[in-house]
Design an enzyme around this catalytic site. Structure first.
Site, short mmCIF file in Angstrom:
data_model
loop_
_atom_site.label_atom_id
_atom_site.label_comp_id
_atom_site.label_asym_id
_atom_site.label_seq_id
_atom_site.Cartn_x
_atom_site.Cartn_y
_atom_site.Cartn_z
N HIS B 34 41.87 104.05 -4.86
CA HIS B 34 41.08 102.95 -5.43
C HIS B 34 40.04 103.49 -6.40
CE1 HIS B 34 42.82 101.42 -1.71
NE2 HIS B 34 42.65 100.21 -2.16
N HIS B 74 37.47 101.89 0.92
CA HIS B 74 38.54 102.22 -0.02
C HIS B 74 37.99 102.98 -1.22
CE1 HIS B 74 36.96 98.17 -0.75
NE2 HIS B 74 37.06 98.47 -2.02
N ILE B 193 35.37 90.70 -8.12
CA ILE B 193 36.82 90.95 -8.10
C ILE B 193 37.24 91.35 -6.70
CG2 ILE B 193 38.65 92.53 -8.93
CD1 ILE B 193 37.77 90.63 -11.08
N HIS B 265 41.48 97.80 -9.22
CA HIS B 265 40.95 97.90 -7.86
C HIS B 265 41.61 99.01 -7.05
CE1 HIS B 265 39.56 96.63 -3.85
NE2 HIS B 265 40.79 96.92 -3.48
N SER B 385 25.51 87.36 33.62
CA SER B 385 26.89 87.45 34.07
C SER B 385 27.40 88.89 34.05
CB SER B 385 27.80 86.59 33.18
OG SER B 385 27.46 85.23 33.27
N GLU B 412 30.12 89.53 19.90
CA GLU B 412 30.83 90.62 20.57
C GLU B 412 31.26 91.69 19.57
OE1 GLU B 412 31.83 87.42 20.58
OE2 GLU B 412 31.15 86.72 22.54
N PHE B 438 36.90 88.60 25.85
CA PHE B 438 36.38 88.67 24.49
C PHE B 438 36.36 90.09 23.94
CE2 PHE B 438 34.22 84.67 26.14
CZ PHE B 438 35.34 83.93 25.84
N ASP B 470 36.84 79.00 34.78
CA ASP B 470 36.71 78.96 33.32
C ASP B 470 38.07 78.89 32.63
OD1 ASP B 470 34.03 78.67 32.91
OD2 ASP B 470 33.60 80.79 32.68
N HIS B 474 39.37 82.21 29.13
CA HIS B 474 38.43 83.24 29.57
C HIS B 474 39.07 84.27 30.50
CE1 HIS B 474 35.62 80.53 27.75
NE2 HIS B 474 34.55 81.15 28.19
#
Lengths: 667, 667
Positions: B34, B74, B193, B265, B385, B412, B438, B470, B474
């Site tokens: 690049h 890049h 771009i 690019h 939790s 997360e 997650f 849940d 989940h």
């Protein structure tokens, strides 16, 4: 605009209270769940449904219905309470009583397909709002094709702070603003509370300014001032931009000692608090009892929707576009596609193109897109690399949405969720491309699509170290395994142009399973010389080259490594070793075949797997622990592809050596 | 502020030109890469390095160096060109000549650990800017502990449009703005771009307004006006907020026919274009030749850094905090932790707590955090939790960064990347929590951490259908398999409080491998009654209960299912079936053990795997295809956990039945 001018405001207040009480009761009965959001947003929901929303519970699939997405999916009881009172026939009070219990439609988070009136599965934050962007885009694209008479609806979203903190929300907001999706109206539950406490623990973003920066129409209202909410929704409908309405609310509104705090977010309120809340509401009814006058108010919403649907049906019946519209919403014409694919594969077997499977995908797409007028392609800014744009596909722009190609921008995650939304909306078949390594970015939305069973095709090119110089950040070594791990997802890794066409044929006609096509950057020879009368990829794996006489070894490979397996078999033949070659483009389809057929394909001879990826997922195809695997054991490296294949020992020579070892060992 | 007041502006211009020419030459030689970004941002880079950056190539690990992150990875040739000219001893011209070739340090994208002066691996867009946020946070946290004399540096980022379109950038920007990370300066390569064409194909966001909405200091400059760039950097340094400088540039600046278009690019310019560019630059030197005067300019940057480092070293030597500072940057005291863990496990074997492993994690963390003063915890808004906050951990806030607990917000992905940045910065050991489902959101950053080999601990609670109500959104069923698929990542699924402690001990002392701890929501009994003299989890899998006499069957399980395996063994014993139980808390550590040991642990009897997740990854532990697995075959459901275990047949009874079947079948 479909506002009703005369509102019985007391009745509307009672509609809201009923949501609150049902949410409290159901969460209490379940001993788990989230009362805070339904109670906080009850007024907003009451206004939205009472005055604006156009749905008919008697026909939950009516194409021109408004879409309502509860992006803050933990507030599912809002949806269930509303849908019960609207009169959906699958949401009786027993469902609410059994909130979060096995077999009930009232799952902890709203699950698409579990009950009517749930437009998409939500819960993983940020997915709902982004899926809704897809729905709103599909609405405008369908409108561009079929006009206002047939397609003229809104997409409403309730989202919370969580949705707006998740990164995917940026992709949604930026994309929707750029595309000027004026039919999208987001109602932000601006309650200042998340699970850990006040939002100022972790965020200070001015959401109004943020949405404005991306070209949205923004308003802020007191979310408990129903007239203000109504005026804001009306103004939102009048603006050509997508709209965000910041609804300042009190989380758990009405719970006298807990409202406004994170204690009310995600736990039952307890009998005492509920009793006090009921008293505050002046609500004298037993748990799970909604008095008839309130039900009557909600049923009026349904009646308004039924009338709208009847009028729409008349317009459809009178429309010259009726057949076309109906066809767009029906299943794709698999028979016609089969014919076209057979002809195309016959041509391939004559022309024998040596092309990358990403190029083969483009060639197959020329056939697919010609036969199926409602496919819509796109790429996360890698069009020239993914080769997802076929001839004549015009871009979908704010000024002209009649095109078939979507510039998703550098938003892999957003693209996948938007495609889910397009598919859920109906009328269009979405596919979109990125590099396979970046399937990791899209993964939460791919998973949600698999869970919902929506037909989306994820085109993932540059599918191994074969991409070469871009190096290990861009080289998927574990992504295919990790995608194969997702239930209800077909992962194809075709070996040549014929298998690529077959994969497309399956992917684009699967009604309830999304697909991932893993495609090579590097050129591959045509291996399948049959004329394509049968789609062999449907078997998942099949014998590409059998042996004369009993097999000494079976070489199983996918994608770019099938060529290597054939070369290994060629090396072994003069040594008197009979090697069969099995091409396995789709493990999931193969796993679904009868055991006897699988055994016949794989044979009883030693087995060797060849895939320029990690081994995970292969052992299930093997017969004994000694069976071999040639692939990757760690991350790749930056170098030209041929150098990498040699460096990592993924060669025909090594496969042949391993075959000889296994055969010797077995003697 | 460390600006040099007298600038030889011609010399600086030549420094920039040298970047451009080296980028052109290397991409041309590699036939891939690049050139656009390095050529466009060469002026900005020349100013940044020439006038501001504080680094000493002779000591690339100097703790108080400025951090430079090329988020637009890049554009790696910008980094390699600069690092070559700065005089890093591992970046001679041969490395540039061998850009993107096997074994060269000049990988397609900058790879942390491959060459000095690369602060983090970039390429997957958005990761660099977010990792840099972690570095900038760590700088302020270390500053709060050790003062300006020892910790006083900047984090500079070059990012492109792609980085700012990716969702993770929102998480980075929101978090950095909230935390007021004033030492973070982002230089946006605003060239309009992307790969597909002009940015207006896909985005219309006003980036200045967007950053401003999140509390950033924003400026816009002509990126080829070096004095303007310098003034902007100076202003950015003076502002207490994080700064974004929009540098309007021409991509591929100097390529006469291709600059300003997406053609420049990501592909070599070609000999003709390069020749014309050289002519335009007045550059008469052969490829890969940089004349001495330009090198001298660059070496002056290094000399300035060396002087700064010498002064810092004197301050450190004179500091009363020297020992403490040095200890913070050294490896954690594994010996002391072993002692503390042994005592703690001995106590556990007496007290036999029946707790969820997430609770056991909190208990183990009380030990870890007491012994290791530089751990820093956090959660993506699930503190209560995930149970990641131990007693007395103060929050890290903009006003007081001496705390040890970070509110990552509902981010997360951002959390994982920020933790990578904290670990890369040095001095702090980060861990952070979310729900295991997650992990999909965090995955690109988890992968990048594994690729780089940075020690981060991902605490992932609610690790199966055992989380209950849940529901499937989940409930991780495939996440453990998909995490096990990532190379150089330790995935622990401990069975009880002892194994949880052992997992923490390993995770927090691993120098070059990140870990994931998969922890239950539901209570589990203590299973390991030994006093904890040895960390058995280090073996990956071990015999928890052996048989008297030859084994009839081996039950292998992880996490919450080890209890089920033991119960199945109890059911089998009166039937005369001798069942050994193997606990396998970490597949990766087990795979690294000698083959003979693995065979000894797993035995020759039929094997049954029990894990309330999908089967993928288990077959490699099995002896024959008939070996059995009890787990999930698809997504979960919403219901209380005990109902789900029964519904999906993950029970001791079913395991015992399967054992009997296998034993019968084998006879």
């Amino acid at each position: 605009m479909n506002q009703i001018t005369r509102i019985d405001t007391d009745a509307e207040a009672a509609m809201a209270t009923a949501i609150r009480v049902l949410a409290m009761d159901a969460v209490e009965a379940a001993k788990s769940g989230h009362p805070g959001a339904p109670m906080g947003m009850a007024d907003v929901a009451a206004v939205l449904f009472n005055r604006f929303i156009k749905i008919d519970p008697a026909d939950d699939k009516w194409p021109d219905r408004d879409r309502f997405v509860m992006s803050a999916g933990h507030g599912s009881m809002l949806v269930y309470a509303v849908n019960h009172m609207l009169g959906y026939d699958d949401m009786d009070m027993d469902q609410l009583r059994n909130f979060r219990q096995l077999g009930a439609r009232t799952a902890g988070h709203p699950e698409y397909g579990h009950a009517k009136g749930i437009e998409t599965t939500t819960g993983p934050l940020g997915q709902g709002i982004t899926t809704a962007v897809g729905m709103a885009l599909a609405e405008r694209m369908m409108n561009a094709r079929f006009g206002d008479a047939l397609v003229d609806h809104h997409t409403y979203v309730i989202c919370g702070d969580g949705c707006l903190m998740e990164g995917i929300s940026h992709e949604a907001i930026d994309f929707a603003g750029h595309q000027q999706l004026g039919r999208l109206i987001v109602l932000w539950d601006d309650n200042g509370i998340t699970i850990d406490g006040h939002t100022d623990l972790a965020t200070g973003t001015d959401q109004m300014a943020r949405f404005d920066a991306s070209g949205w129409h923004v308003q802020a209202v007191d979310g408990h001032d129903r007239e203000a909410v109504a005026r804001a929704i009306q103004a939102a409908q009048s603006d050509a931009r997508p709209s965000m309405i910041a609804c300042k609310t009190v989380i758990g509104f009405g719970a006298p000692s807990k409202q406004g705090s994170h204690d009310v977010h995600g736990a039952p309120l307890g009998a005492e608090e509920i009793a006090a809340a009921r008293q505050g509401f002046g609500w004298t009814h037993a748990p799970f009892v909604v008095p008839q006058p309130i039900l009557t108010s909600w049923r009026a919403v349904a009646a308004r929707g039924a009338a709208a649907r009847a009028a729409w049906q008349e317009r459809l019946n009178a429309s010259p576009l009726k057949a076309q519209f109906t066809a767009a919403l029906a299943a794709p014409d698999a028979g016609r596609l089969r014919h076209a694919m057979r002809d195309y594969c016959a041509k391939l077997s004559v022309e024998k193109p040596k092309v990358a499977t990403r190029k083969a995908s483009e060639m197959a797409l020329e056939v697919v897109n010609a036969v199926l007028p409602n496919t819509v392609g796109g790429s996360a800014d890698l069009t020239g690399s993914n080769l997802t744009r076929t001839k004549g596909m015009a871009s979908v722009t704010p000024a002209d949405r009649s095109g078939r190609y979507i510039h998703y921008g550098i938003r892999e995650h957003g693209m996948a969720a938007i495609m889910n939304g397009i598919a859920l909306h109906g009328g269009l078949i979405p596919y979109g491309g990125t590099f396979l390594a970046f399937a990791d970015y899209s993964r939460p939305a791919i998973r949600l699509g698999a869970l919902m069973g929506v037909p989306v095709v994820h085109v993932m090119t540059h599918d191994s170290i074969g991409l070469g110089e871009d190096g290990p950040t861009h080289q998927p070594v574990e992504q295919v395994a990790s995608l194969r791990a997702i239930p209800n997802l077909l992962v194809f890794r075709p070996a040549d142009a014929v298998e690529t066409a077959e994969a497309w044929e399956i992917a684009v006609t699967e009604p309830t399973t999304p697909s991932v096509l893993c495609l090579s950057r590097q050129n591959l020879p045509l291996l399948r010389m049959d004329a394509g009368d049968e789609n062999l990829s449907r078997q998942g794996a099949y014998v590409l080259r059998d042996t004369q006489g009993a097999r000494d070894v079976t070489l199983i490979a996918t994608g770019s490594e099938v060529e290597i397996a054939l070369a290994a078999a060629d090396l072994l033949a003069p040594q008197g070793v009979r090697a069969a070659v099995v091409s396995a483009p789709c493990f999931e389809l193969f796993a679904a075949r009868p055991q006897a057929e699988r055994e016949r394909v794989l044979g009883r001879a030693p087995r060797i797997g060849i895939e320029a990826l990690i081994r995970q997922g292969w052992d299930g195809l093997f017969l004994r622990p000694g069976d071999g695997f040639i692939g990757m054991t760690g991350f790749g490296a930056s170098a030209p592809a041929p150098a990498l294949y040699r460096h990592f020992g993924i060669t025909a020579e090594r496969a042949a050596d391993l075959a000889n070892q296994l055969i010797q060992g077995g003697k």
